[in-house]
Design an enzyme around this catalytic site. Structure first.
Site, PDB file in Angstrom:
ATOM      1  N   SER A   1       0.812  -1.221   0.000  1.00  0.00           N
ATOM      2  CA  SER A   1       0.000   0.000   0.000  1.00  0.00           C
ATOM      3  C   SER A   1       0.842   1.266   0.000  1.00  0.00           C
ATOM      4  O   SER A   1       0.341   2.348  -0.340  1.00  0.00           O
ATOM      5  CB  SER A   1      -0.942   0.008   1.205  1.00  0.00           C
TER       6      SER A   1
ATOM      7  N   ASP B   1      -4.392   5.423  11.709  1.00  0.00           N
ATOM      8  CA  ASP B   1      -3.463   5.024  10.655  1.00  0.00           C
ATOM      9  C   ASP B   1      -2.214   5.876  10.790  1.00  0.00           C
ATOM     10  O   ASP B   1      -2.205   7.059  10.447  1.00  0.00           O
ATOM     11  CB  ASP B   1      -4.097   5.225   9.273  1.00  0.00           C
TER      12      ASP B   1
ATOM     13  N   HIS C   1       0.377   5.009   6.664  1.00  0.00           N
ATOM     14  CA  HIS C   1       0.233   5.708   5.385  1.00  0.00           C
ATOM     15  C   HIS C   1       0.313   7.217   5.596  1.00  0.00           C
ATOM     16  O   HIS C   1       0.386   7.693   6.728  1.00  0.00           O
ATOM     17  CB  HIS C   1      -1.092   5.314   4.728  1.00  0.00           C
TER      18      HIS C   1
END
Length: 438
Positions: free
Chosen positions: A155, A404, A407
């Site tokens: 990702s 998160d 990211h």
């Protein structure tokens, strides 16, 4: 009059006599000085900025002086190292925002999800001995004219790809020409203005792997001697490939090579030897680079392929990942060096690229490292945190909130990855004048 004689007007007195008049002269001049200040007051310096900005100004001034010195001695100017420096304030902000770029994954759209602070948008990376130019979308498209750039990996590869698409879309519209897989893990865009193709391939190990699932084993299976055909089958159509792996190697897994099981990572009850994941990462990257070179060598094309490995991007969890405040910082760190796992992951990736560069034809296969580990480590403020979901605190602060801290917000620090990427492409082109990348 001879030197040392007395003035006849002051016979019997020394030349030092006027000193007696000095206090009277000073008192006479003082009112004139005060009148001058009243009519033309001195300009005071502006109030000092915050500590980060002050440090940035000092650094910038120091760099300016050194740059002038270096310009006088061009032969002594060191090559630009884009990967060591500091984050400094930049009032210009990003090229795009979260409401105008349609390719951002929802979980990274911090602006749209209501993140209240915006200071994370106003920093830029300043290398220690040179300047990193602002991203120029037109230049990128011109350099990659008629080429195909593929982002392959986990990702983080997708995160970097979406950043690039957003910056390019400020000058040219990307047309989505292909998508497939859960969560659009395989997509391809075409920029008709320059006939540039940009794609993303989901391949979290780069080698062949079977991901864990809720209906199957609770661990991944990796086949370390086989590249993942989901992207490798298209190698003859790719001119520049960007590889990004790391975080998925932390998950429980069983490792296969040939017909045997090498061992595993965190697999209690499976009767396999625990071997960790560092050497597994090394083997996977070695197999990948070897596979790319060998397959493109068989293609008999004169233009070869360029390969970039984006190094490990550290996470910034503070405490448990599912609690409020997991990555609460709102400013970059002034200085931080990779250590522990971050250092080890980066070291392996750099070593494998260097080994591959030594083993293969560097002229035909451009092998480079996009070394973002340090500059990413210094940006704990750039993650979505709780704003991976829209307005997570609209109904008050909850006891447990998923964050998160892996990211990056878009726009955000990861845009810098692509600014450096563009400079790498320019350097490739400058090394071989008349030749466009690929």
């Amino acid at each position: 009059m001879k030197m040392g004689s007395t003035n006849p007007l002051f016979k019997g007195q020394s030349l030092s006599f006027p000193k007696k008049l000095f206090p009277f002269a000073l008192y006479a001049l003082l009112p004139l000085a005060l009148l001058r200040l009243y009519l033309y007051p001195l300009r005071l310096p502006p109030p000092p900025p915050d500590s980060h900005l002050l440090q940035s100004t000092i650094t910038s001034s120091s760099h300016s002086s050194s740059s002038e010195s270096e310009e006088e001695k061009p032969n002594e100017t060191p090559p630009c190292d884009y990967f060591n420096g500091k984050w400094i304030r930049d009032t210009r902000g990003p090229l795009y925002n979260g409401t105008t770029c349609g390719t951002i994954k929802e979980g990274q759209n911090c602006i749209r999800h209501g993140r209240p602070d915006t200071s994370y948008l106003y920093w830029r990376w300043k290398p220690a001995h040179c300047n990193l130019p602002r991203f120029e979308p037109i230049s990128f498209l011109q350099l990659l004219n008629h080429k195909h750039v593929a982002f392959v990996g986990d990702s983080m590869a997708r995160n970097q790809l979406e950043s690039l698409l957003c910056m390019l879309s400020t000058v040219s519209t990307p047309n989505l020409v292909y998508r497939n897989g859960e969560d659009n893990k395989f997509r391809k865009w075409h920029f008709a203005s320059h006939n540039v193709t940009i794609s993303v391939y989901w391949s979290p190990f780069l080698v062949k792997g079977v991901e864990k699932s809720s209906t199957g084993p609770d661990h991944n299976k990796l086949y370390l001697d086989l590249v993942d055909e989901t992207w490798a089958k298209d190698l003859n159509q790719i001119d520049l490939i960007v590889l990004s792996i790391g975080h998925w190697f932390l998950h429980p897994a069983v490792y296969h090579e040939g017909d045997s099981v090498l061992g595993c990572h965190y697999c209690p009850g499976l009767n396999h030897t625990e071997i960790g994941f560092y050497e597994v990462l090394r083997k996977a990257l070695r197999t990948t680079l070897k596979g790319i070179v060998e397959r493109r060598s068989l293609d008999n094309r004169d233009d070869g392929i360029k390969v970039t490995v984006t190094t490990f991007s550290p996470a910034h969890f503070e405490g448990e990942w599912d609690k409020f405040g997991a990555c609460p910082k709102t400013e970059p760190l002034l200085e931080k060096e990779p250590e522990g796992m971050d250092y080890d992951m980066r070291k392996i990736e750099v070593e494998e690229v260097e080994a591959a560069r030594a083993n293969y034809n560097a002229r035909k296969f451009g092998l480079e490292v996009l070394d973002v580990t340090k500059l990413a480590l210094m940006r704990p403020d750039g993650h979505p945190g709780a704003y991976m979901y829209p307005f997570p605190f609209a109904d008050g602060v909850k006891e447990r909130v998923q964050n998160d801290c892996v990211h990056w917000c878009l726009p955000g620090p990861i845009d810098t990855w692509n600014e450096i990427f563009l400079q790498m492409i320019r350097n490739w082109n400058n090394d071989h004048p008349g030749e466009v990348i690929g």
